[in-house]
Design an enzyme around this catalytic site. Sequence first.
Site, PDB file in Angstrom:
ATOM      1  N   ASP A   1     -17.196   7.049  29.582  1.00 45.77           N
ATOM      2  CA  ASP A   1     -17.405   6.798  28.153  1.00 45.77           C
ATOM      3  C   ASP A   1     -17.045   5.352  27.826  1.00 45.77           C
ATOM      4  O   ASP A   1     -17.807   4.637  27.164  1.00 45.77           O
ATOM      5  CB  ASP A   1     -16.530   7.733  27.320  1.00 45.77           C
ATOM      6  CG  ASP A   1     -16.644   9.171  27.783  1.00 45.77           C
ATOM      7  OD1 ASP A   1     -17.412   9.920  27.200  1.00 45.77           O
ATOM      8  OD2 ASP A   1     -15.975   9.517  28.788  1.00 45.77           O
TER       9      ASP A   1
ATOM     10  N   GLU B   1     -22.598   8.174  34.942  1.00 41.49           N
ATOM     11  CA  GLU B   1     -23.816   7.409  34.641  1.00 41.49           C
ATOM     12  C   GLU B   1     -23.722   5.904  34.909  1.00 41.49           C
ATOM     13  O   GLU B   1     -24.675   5.296  35.374  1.00 41.49           O
ATOM     14  CB  GLU B   1     -24.182   7.516  33.187  1.00 41.49           C
ATOM     15  CG  GLU B   1     -23.369   8.455  32.394  1.00 41.49           C
ATOM     16  CD  GLU B   1     -24.134   8.866  31.199  1.00 41.49           C
ATOM     17  OE1 GLU B   1     -24.147   8.085  30.244  1.00 41.49           O
ATOM     18  OE2 GLU B   1     -24.745   9.940  31.222  1.00 41.49           O
TER      19      GLU B   1
END
Length: 356
Positions: free
Chosen positions: A15, A260
């Site tokens: 994040d 990611e």
Amino acid sequence: MRWDIFCQIVDNYGDAGVCWRLARSLSSLHGQEVRIFCDDLPTLNLLASGTPSAIKEKIDLQPWEASYHNARHPVQTPDVVIEAFGCELPERYLAGLFIAPIKPLIINLEYLSAEPWIIDFHAKPSPQSHGIPKYFFFPGFQESVGGLLIDPIPAEGQIVANHVPDLLRTTWTKLRSNAKRISIFCYPGAPLRKWLENLATLEMEIDVILTHGHSELLNVYGEQPVELPSNLQLLSIPFVSQDEYDWVLSQCDFNIVRGEDSFVRAQLAGKPFIWHIYPQEDRAHEVKLAAFLDLYLENTNSELRLAVIAAMTWAMPSEWFKSLDAWSTHALAWRTQLLKNQGDGGLAARLIRFTS
Ligand code: TRH
């Protein structure tokens, strides 16, 4: 434009990694004014610590609670508010937006996916009872979705040794010049010990760079500390900044990456990699991995295709390592294609176009 990015660090670094990369792209490449409100500033600062100070100083890093002051007058209204990975905006911050004369756009920045369904959901409105316009934004590979965070684009090939970051100098002196180099950053569920033991059976020298916490992970798996033949050298490195980690990826012949951000960076490094995708209970991660492999392997022959699929699903290295040279050539070609597809500036530029 003025941007407020809300970042809640759930359990990993992804994040913070995505929010920081987005902030620096918006600020340094596109001259936007960016604030990040984060519930774990030390982690964010750690990732950001390697960013050149001229870039870093322009981004306003604030604790999550600082956003509450938005309910006071005068309200510092942004043009765009980003909810990273659908995190909920603090009510007191929202209250400030209600009384603001001009309403911003709220963007729900979703998880990156290569699945085709995101094309239909990208940039669609998400109507809210409070009436402030909100849209879904899906990062992805296809032209008609939100794009990828590509900043900073690493130089192709390996950088000369005298640019070794300070924190990595000791480790780098131990690397053997003829050895293959592999970096490892994966989740605890990976069959790492077995994988390394198998790797050691290959008749070659291999240096394995374990990122922060991974050597502990290895010893937790087995009752005995790992003892491997000397052709395999295990080297642990500390947690480094995001730019330094990018550098590590560019220096290795093969990387194991996970969420990611490291997944995209491994592709930009132009090197073969295993994507240890975040495991989900309903096995949705398997569908996501398959969707990526469909794109990644579209133009490859069946031999390489089988080797890559085997590697990405944790088959032992002895089954696929012989394809490493062909895979390296493919990884470079994929990097070129990726940069071409994101030639419009990728995610940051697409966000600006969408919100302007
Ligand atoms: O930390 P992650 O596992 O994050 C994941 C993903 O966001 C995933 O989608 C989400 O569902 C899950 O968390 C909850 O992996 P990721 O995304 O690769 O982020 C790691 C970040 O940490 C990336 O920006 C690179 C950075 N990093 C460093 O800065 N220094 C380091 O030493 C290492 C190993 C990583």
